[in-house]
Design an enzyme around this catalytic site. Structure first.
Site, PDB file in Angstrom:
ATOM      1  N   SER A   1       0.810  -1.409  -0.007  1.00  0.00           N
ATOM      2  CA  SER A   1       0.011  -0.457   0.403  1.00  0.00           C
ATOM      3  C   SER A   1       0.270   0.995   0.266  1.00  0.00           C
ATOM      4  O   SER A   1       1.960   0.995   0.271  1.00  0.00           O
ATOM      5  CB  SER A   1      -1.166   0.445   1.430  1.00  0.00           C
ATOM      6  OG  SER A   1      -1.783  -1.501   1.015  1.00  0.00           O
TER       7      SER A   1
HETATM    8  N1  SAM Z   1      -0.746  -5.131   4.205  1.00  0.00           N
HETATM    9  C1  SAM Z   1      -0.704  -4.987   3.100  1.00  0.00           C
HETATM   10  C2  SAM Z   1       1.458  -4.664   3.153  1.00  0.00           C
HETATM   11  O1  SAM Z   1       1.622  -3.793   3.523  1.00  0.00           O
HETATM   12  O2  SAM Z   1       2.057  -5.084   2.144  1.00  0.00           O
HETATM   13  C3  SAM Z   1      -0.464  -4.671   1.359  1.00  0.00           C
HETATM   14  C4  SAM Z   1      -1.777  -5.811   1.165  1.00  0.00           C
HETATM   15  S1  SAM Z   1      -2.471  -5.731  -0.803  1.00  0.00           S
HETATM   16  C5  SAM Z   1      -3.340  -3.966  -0.762  1.00  0.00           C
HETATM   17  C6  SAM Z   1      -3.957  -6.392   0.119  1.00  0.00           C
HETATM   18  C7  SAM Z   1      -3.637  -8.310   0.481  1.00  0.00           C
HETATM   19  O3  SAM Z   1      -4.850  -9.138   1.060  1.00  0.00           O
HETATM   20  C8  SAM Z   1      -3.122  -8.323  -0.333  1.00  0.00           C
HETATM   21  O4  SAM Z   1      -1.650  -9.360  -0.271  1.00  0.00           O
HETATM   22  C9  SAM Z   1      -4.052  -9.985  -0.724  1.00  0.00           C
HETATM   23  O5  SAM Z   1      -4.074 -11.286  -0.974  1.00  0.00           O
HETATM   24  C10 SAM Z   1      -4.623 -10.041   0.349  1.00  0.00           C
HETATM   25  N2  SAM Z   1      -6.034 -10.531   0.960  1.00  0.00           N
HETATM   26  C11 SAM Z   1      -7.302 -10.154  -0.397  1.00  0.00           C
HETATM   27  N3  SAM Z   1      -8.556 -10.856   0.235  1.00  0.00           N
HETATM   28  C12 SAM Z   1      -7.384 -11.985   1.451  1.00  0.00           C
HETATM   29  C13 SAM Z   1      -8.298 -12.977   2.499  1.00  0.00           C
HETATM   30  N4  SAM Z   1      -9.598 -13.230   2.723  1.00  0.00           N
HETATM   31  N5  SAM Z   1      -7.282 -13.076   3.391  1.00  0.00           N
HETATM   32  C14 SAM Z   1      -6.215 -12.398   4.024  1.00  0.00           C
HETATM   33  N6  SAM Z   1      -6.068 -11.913   2.869  1.00  0.00           N
HETATM   34  C15 SAM Z   1      -6.334 -11.665   1.689  1.00  0.00           C
END
Ligand code: SAM
Length: 197
Positions: free
Chosen positions: A40
């Site tokens: 992000s």
């Molecule tokens: N917080 C992260 C960072 O600091 O790099 C960025 C996160 S990215 C914008 C969103 C993440 O949410 C992705 O890696 C995606 O695979 C994960 N995601 C989506 N749905 C999910 C779920 N149901 N459970 C766990 N992770 C999930």
């Protein structure tokens, strides 16, 4: 919040980005991390972290580990951080970097974070880093009394950041600024079909 800024100065963001984007690691934007996911934008990481109002003692849940960067920032500001990622490859990579930085209070789990992580609940802070159709009930249930949850709510065309608070059985929320996140998948997330509409 000066403490949030200090935490962000302490975390080397370039270790959380792929090699080819290292030169962009300190720009204020999201970057690809593989699996069609992103690390992000730092401004949004700071803002969402600040909204949790952490004092250093809390047990925090992050849904969407991604690169692990947000979890590392939280590790400096809370007692313990449980972070859940659905892509095993991302979770493993994140864990390696977090270990390398010696952050022992972060626990990386692989699973559907839309269900929370019940075994470590309750959480004084919950941060969801993917866009949900609505605040998932399991996450609201796992919020501690007096706890706060920050979550982007909306679809592909746009989302708003919501701040939820729990006081006993009373939940209140306010809608703050517009944001753009990748979708939350899983039981309480978006299906491929509905996200595209
Ligand atoms: N917080 C992260 C960072 O600091 O790099 C960025 C996160 S990215 C914008 C969103 C993440 O949410 C992705 O890696 C995606 O695979 C994960 N995601 C989506 N749905 C999910 C779920 N149901 N459970 C766990 N992770 C999930």
């Amino acid at each position: 919040d000066e403490r949030v800024l200090e935490a962000m100065f302490s975390v080397p963001r370039h270790l959380f980005t792929p090699e080819e984007y290292r030169d962009l690691a300190y720009t204020d934007g999201p970057l690809p991390i593989g699996e069609r996911q992103t690390i992000s934008q730092p401004y949004i990481v700071a803002l969402m972290t600040e909204m949790l109002e952490l004092n250093g003692e809390e047990n925090v849940l992050e849904v969407g580990t991604g690169s692990g960067y947000q979890a590392a920032v939280l590790a400096y500001l809370a007692g313990s951080v449980h972070t859940v990622e659905r892509h095993e490859t991302l979770a493993q990579r994140a864990e390696q970097v977090l270990r390398r930085l010696g952050l022992k209070n972060v626990f990386v789990h692989v699973g559907d974070g839309s269900l929370g992580w019940p075994s470590a609940a309750p959480y004084h802070g919950i941060i969801v880093t993917a866009a949900a159709p609505r605040a998932p009930q399991p996450l609201l249930d796992q919020l501690a009394d007096g706890g706060r949850m920050v979550i982007p709510v909306g679809g592909m065309s746009g989302q708003f950041l919501e701040l939820w608070r729990r006081q006993g059985d009373l939940y209140t929320h306010e809608t703050t600024l517009p944001v753009a996140f990748v979708p939350l998948r899983g039981e309480h997330g978006w299906t491929e079909v509905h996200w595209d509409r």
